[in-house]
Scaffold this motif. Structure first.
Motif, PDB file in Angstrom:
ATOM      1  N   ILE A 115      -5.547   5.012   7.041  1.00  0.00           N
ATOM      2  CA  ILE A 115      -6.379   4.277   6.078  1.00  0.00           C
ATOM      3  C   ILE A 115      -6.094   4.773   4.668  1.00  0.00           C
ATOM      4  O   ILE A 115      -5.958   3.981   3.724  1.00  0.00           O
ATOM      5  CB  ILE A 115      -7.870   4.442   6.425  1.00  0.00           C
ATOM      6  CG1 ILE A 115      -8.139   3.975   7.861  1.00  0.00           C
ATOM      7  CG2 ILE A 115      -8.730   3.673   5.445  1.00  0.00           C
ATOM      8  CD1 ILE A 115      -7.796   2.533   8.106  1.00  0.00           C
ATOM      9  N   THR A 116      -5.991   6.088   4.499  1.00  0.00           N
ATOM     10  CA  THR A 116      -5.708   6.644   3.171  1.00  0.00           C
ATOM     11  C   THR A 116      -4.346   6.192   2.666  1.00  0.00           C
ATOM     12  O   THR A 116      -4.199   5.778   1.508  1.00  0.00           O
ATOM     13  CB  THR A 116      -5.758   8.172   3.228  1.00  0.00           C
ATOM     14  OG1 THR A 116      -7.031   8.601   3.727  1.00  0.00           O
ATOM     15  CG2 THR A 116      -5.545   8.773   1.850  1.00  0.00           C
ATOM     16  N   GLY A 117      -3.339   6.264   3.527  1.00  0.00           N
ATOM     17  CA  GLY A 117      -2.003   5.847   3.116  1.00  0.00           C
ATOM     18  C   GLY A 117      -1.928   4.370   2.792  1.00  0.00           C
ATOM     19  O   GLY A 117      -1.300   3.972   1.802  1.00  0.00           O
ATOM     20  N   LEU A 118      -2.566   3.530   3.597  1.00  0.00           N
ATOM     21  CA  LEU A 118      -2.548   2.089   3.362  1.00  0.00           C
ATOM     22  C   LEU A 118      -3.267   1.736   2.062  1.00  0.00           C
ATOM     23  O   LEU A 118      -2.795   0.888   1.283  1.00  0.00           O
ATOM     24  CB  LEU A 118      -3.188   1.360   4.539  1.00  0.00           C
ATOM     25  CG  LEU A 118      -3.236  -0.175   4.447  1.00  0.00           C
ATOM     26  CD1 LEU A 118      -1.831  -0.752   4.326  1.00  0.00           C
ATOM     27  CD2 LEU A 118      -3.955  -0.749   5.663  1.00  0.00           C
ATOM     28  N   SER A 119      -4.405   2.374   1.794  1.00  0.00           N
ATOM     29  CA  SER A 119      -5.136   2.099   0.560  1.00  0.00           C
ATOM     30  C   SER A 119      -4.340   2.524  -0.668  1.00  0.00           C
ATOM     31  O   SER A 119      -4.326   1.817  -1.682  1.00  0.00           O
ATOM     32  CB  SER A 119      -6.486   2.815   0.591  1.00  0.00           C
ATOM     33  OG  SER A 119      -6.308   4.220   0.686  1.00  0.00           O
ATOM     34  N   LEU A 120      -3.646   3.658  -0.576  1.00  0.00           N
ATOM     35  CA  LEU A 120      -2.819   4.082  -1.704  1.00  0.00           C
ATOM     36  C   LEU A 120      -1.634   3.149  -1.902  1.00  0.00           C
ATOM     37  O   LEU A 120      -1.238   2.861  -3.045  1.00  0.00           O
ATOM     38  CB  LEU A 120      -2.332   5.516  -1.468  1.00  0.00           C
ATOM     39  CG  LEU A 120      -3.399   6.605  -1.598  1.00  0.00           C
ATOM     40  CD1 LEU A 120      -2.866   7.940  -1.082  1.00  0.00           C
ATOM     41  CD2 LEU A 120      -3.843   6.750  -3.052  1.00  0.00           C
ATOM     42  N   LEU A 121      -1.063   2.664  -0.819  1.00  0.00           N
ATOM     43  CA  LEU A 121       0.037   1.711  -0.931  1.00  0.00           C
ATOM     44  C   LEU A 121      -0.416   0.438  -1.634  1.00  0.00           C
ATOM     45  O   LEU A 121       0.264  -0.066  -2.548  1.00  0.00           O
ATOM     46  CB  LEU A 121       0.580   1.377   0.462  1.00  0.00           C
ATOM     47  CG  LEU A 121       1.622   0.257   0.538  1.00  0.00           C
ATOM     48  CD1 LEU A 121       2.867   0.617  -0.261  1.00  0.00           C
ATOM     49  CD2 LEU A 121       1.975  -0.041   1.983  1.00  0.00           C
ATOM     50  N   LEU A 122      -1.573  -0.093  -1.241  1.00  0.00           N
ATOM     51  CA  LEU A 122      -2.096  -1.293  -1.892  1.00  0.00           C
ATOM     52  C   LEU A 122      -2.410  -1.033  -3.363  1.00  0.00           C
ATOM     53  O   LEU A 122      -2.188  -1.903  -4.216  1.00  0.00           O
ATOM     54  CB  LEU A 122      -3.348  -1.774  -1.158  1.00  0.00           C
ATOM     55  CG  LEU A 122      -3.143  -2.254   0.285  1.00  0.00           C
ATOM     56  CD1 LEU A 122      -4.475  -2.618   0.924  1.00  0.00           C
ATOM     57  CD2 LEU A 122      -2.190  -3.439   0.314  1.00  0.00           C
ATOM     58  N   LEU A 123      -2.905   0.163  -3.669  1.00  0.00           N
ATOM     59  CA  LEU A 123      -3.181   0.515  -5.060  1.00  0.00           C
ATOM     60  C   LEU A 123      -1.903   0.514  -5.888  1.00  0.00           C
ATOM     61  O   LEU A 123      -1.857  -0.045  -6.995  1.00  0.00           O
ATOM     62  CB  LEU A 123      -3.853   1.883  -5.123  1.00  0.00           C
ATOM     63  CG  LEU A 123      -4.068   2.466  -6.533  1.00  0.00           C
ATOM     64  CD1 LEU A 123      -5.032   1.588  -7.319  1.00  0.00           C
ATOM     65  CD2 LEU A 123      -4.587   3.894  -6.445  1.00  0.00           C
ATOM     66  N   PHE A 124      -0.859   1.145  -5.377  1.00  0.00           N
ATOM     67  CA  PHE A 124       0.399   1.201  -6.121  1.00  0.00           C
ATOM     68  C   PHE A 124       1.003  -0.196  -6.294  1.00  0.00           C
ATOM     69  O   PHE A 124       1.568  -0.512  -7.346  1.00  0.00           O
ATOM     70  CB  PHE A 124       1.385   2.118  -5.393  1.00  0.00           C
ATOM     71  CG  PHE A 124       0.995   3.557  -5.405  1.00  0.00           C
ATOM     72  CD1 PHE A 124       0.401   4.131  -6.516  1.00  0.00           C
ATOM     73  CD2 PHE A 124       1.209   4.360  -4.284  1.00  0.00           C
ATOM     74  CE1 PHE A 124       0.033   5.462  -6.528  1.00  0.00           C
ATOM     75  CE2 PHE A 124       0.847   5.696  -4.287  1.00  0.00           C
ATOM     76  CZ  PHE A 124       0.251   6.246  -5.415  1.00  0.00           C
ATOM     77  N   VAL A 125       0.897  -1.038  -5.279  1.00  0.00           N
ATOM     78  CA  VAL A 125       1.444  -2.393  -5.372  1.00  0.00           C
ATOM     79  C   VAL A 125       0.705  -3.204  -6.422  1.00  0.00           C
ATOM     80  O   VAL A 125       1.310  -3.897  -7.263  1.00  0.00           O
ATOM     81  CB  VAL A 125       1.388  -3.085  -3.989  1.00  0.00           C
ATOM     82  CG1 VAL A 125       1.732  -4.570  -4.121  1.00  0.00           C
ATOM     83  CG2 VAL A 125       2.343  -2.414  -3.016  1.00  0.00           C
ATOM     84  N   HIS A 126      -0.632  -3.140  -6.435  1.00  0.00           N
ATOM     85  CA  HIS A 126      -1.416  -3.888  -7.421  1.00  0.00           C
ATOM     86  C   HIS A 126      -1.205  -3.336  -8.827  1.00  0.00           C
ATOM     87  O   HIS A 126      -1.154  -4.108  -9.796  1.00  0.00           O
ATOM     88  CB  HIS A 126      -2.893  -3.853  -7.045  1.00  0.00           C
ATOM     89  CG  HIS A 126      -3.254  -4.762  -5.908  1.00  0.00           C
ATOM     90  ND1 HIS A 126      -3.205  -6.135  -5.996  1.00  0.00           N
ATOM     91  CD2 HIS A 126      -3.651  -4.498  -4.636  1.00  0.00           C
ATOM     92  CE1 HIS A 126      -3.568  -6.685  -4.853  1.00  0.00           C
ATOM     93  NE2 HIS A 126      -3.838  -5.700  -4.000  1.00  0.00           N
ATOM     94  N   MET A 127      -1.079  -2.027  -8.967  1.00  0.00           N
ATOM     95  CA  MET A 127      -0.808  -1.455 -10.288  1.00  0.00           C
ATOM     96  C   MET A 127       0.560  -1.900 -10.800  1.00  0.00           C
ATOM     97  O   MET A 127       0.731  -2.167 -11.998  1.00  0.00           O
ATOM     98  CB  MET A 127      -0.875   0.070 -10.218  1.00  0.00           C
ATOM     99  CG  MET A 127      -2.271   0.628 -10.052  1.00  0.00           C
ATOM    100  SD  MET A 127      -2.288   2.438  -9.926  1.00  0.00           S
ATOM    101  CE  MET A 127      -1.601   2.894 -11.522  1.00  0.00           C
TER     102      MET A 127
END
Length: 275
Positions: A115-127
């Motif tokens: 969950i932590t890795g997936l949320s960070l991945l989505l954060l980096f993609v949106h940024m």
């Protein structure tokens, strides 16, 4: 007397059984790292050639360098962020804001790494879509991800130490004219330095060992050592991985022995002073 001997023998048996369960796989791994054969389960004679092959493998060496760099900078940033969070958790007055922040800080401790890795991945993609940064995922994004989840562990370790401190010492320093910043660096930091060192070492080991979060946050240009080992194991265990694991075990054992020796030496000195 017989009951005591029976109890002692049972405890000894459980101790040796637990030690065997923990360390027998490691001894087997070390033994097969000197295997001549390419097949890790078939003994083909004694040879140290796989250690030479290991040091000629640029992919593994680059992954080791990347993991060490990321672990060093991530643990350093985690200590800074975790110490700041620990002060908020221990020194601020009780309120809903403090309780919410404390829960948010400690959430990565119980959150699944997927969950932590997936949320960070989505954060980096949106940024990247909104701000154009980061242009690509690499060592920087892995560093940010590891600093994020390691800071929670540092916050718990440092906050437990801060709760044990006598605040009258800091108050006395400020009464004598020291500024809060000077009091922090000259009074508080030396007193919590064992917790800071423990948090840094814990963060370093967590970052060096992480696979799941690094897999989400990294890109083609940044491959950590656990990722290389995992990809190698999926294609079949190479004897080079056994040699690498043996070297890691040797280094960790050496560091543990040095730490034990220094702690034992310091304990003897304290006993001599007290006597």
């Amino acid at each position: 007397m017989s009951n005591r001997l029976r109890k002692l023998s049972f405890s000894t048996l459980m101790l040796w059984g637990g030690m065997f369960f923990l360390y027998a796989p490691m001894f087997i791994l070390v033994f097969y790292s000197f295997n001549e054969s390419k097949l890790v389960t078939v003994w083909g004679g004694f040879s140290a050639k796989w250690y030479g092959e290991l040091f000629r493998d640029d992919q593994i060496l680059d992954a080791v360098a990347t993991s060490l760099k990321v672990a060093f900078f991530a643990s350093t940033m985690a200590v800074i962020l975790g110490t700041m969070a620990a002060f908020v958790m221990t020194r601020f007055a009780r309120s809903w804001g403090k309780m919410t922040l404390s829960n948010m800080i400690t959430a990565p401790l119980v959150m699944p790494e997927v969950i932590t890795g997936l949320s960070l991945l989505l954060l980096f993609v949106h940024m990247a879509d909104l701000l154009g940064w980061p242009a690509e995922r690499g060592m920087l994004t892995v560093w940010i991800a590891h600093s994020t989840f390691c800071a929670a562990y540092v916050a718990v370790v440092v906050s437990s130490r801060l709760r044990e401190l006598d605040m009258s010492i800091e108050e006395a320093a400020q009464d004598l004219g020291a500024t809060p910043l000077k009091t922090f660096f000259h009074i508080t930091v030396p007193m919590i330095s064992p917790a800071l060192i423990a948090g840094w070492l814990l963060s370093f080991s967590l970052s060096l060992d992480d696979l799941v979060i690094a897999s989400f946050a990294s890109g083609p240009g940044a491959t950590t050592l656990p990722m290389v080992v995992f990809s190698s194991v999926r294609m079949g265990v190479s004897p080079k991985i056994n040699a690498l694991a043996t070297l890691i075990i040797l280094i960790v054992s050496f560091i543990a022995f040095i730490s034990w020796y220094l702690a034992r030496r310091a304990d003897k000195r304290s006993r001599m002073v007290s006597d």
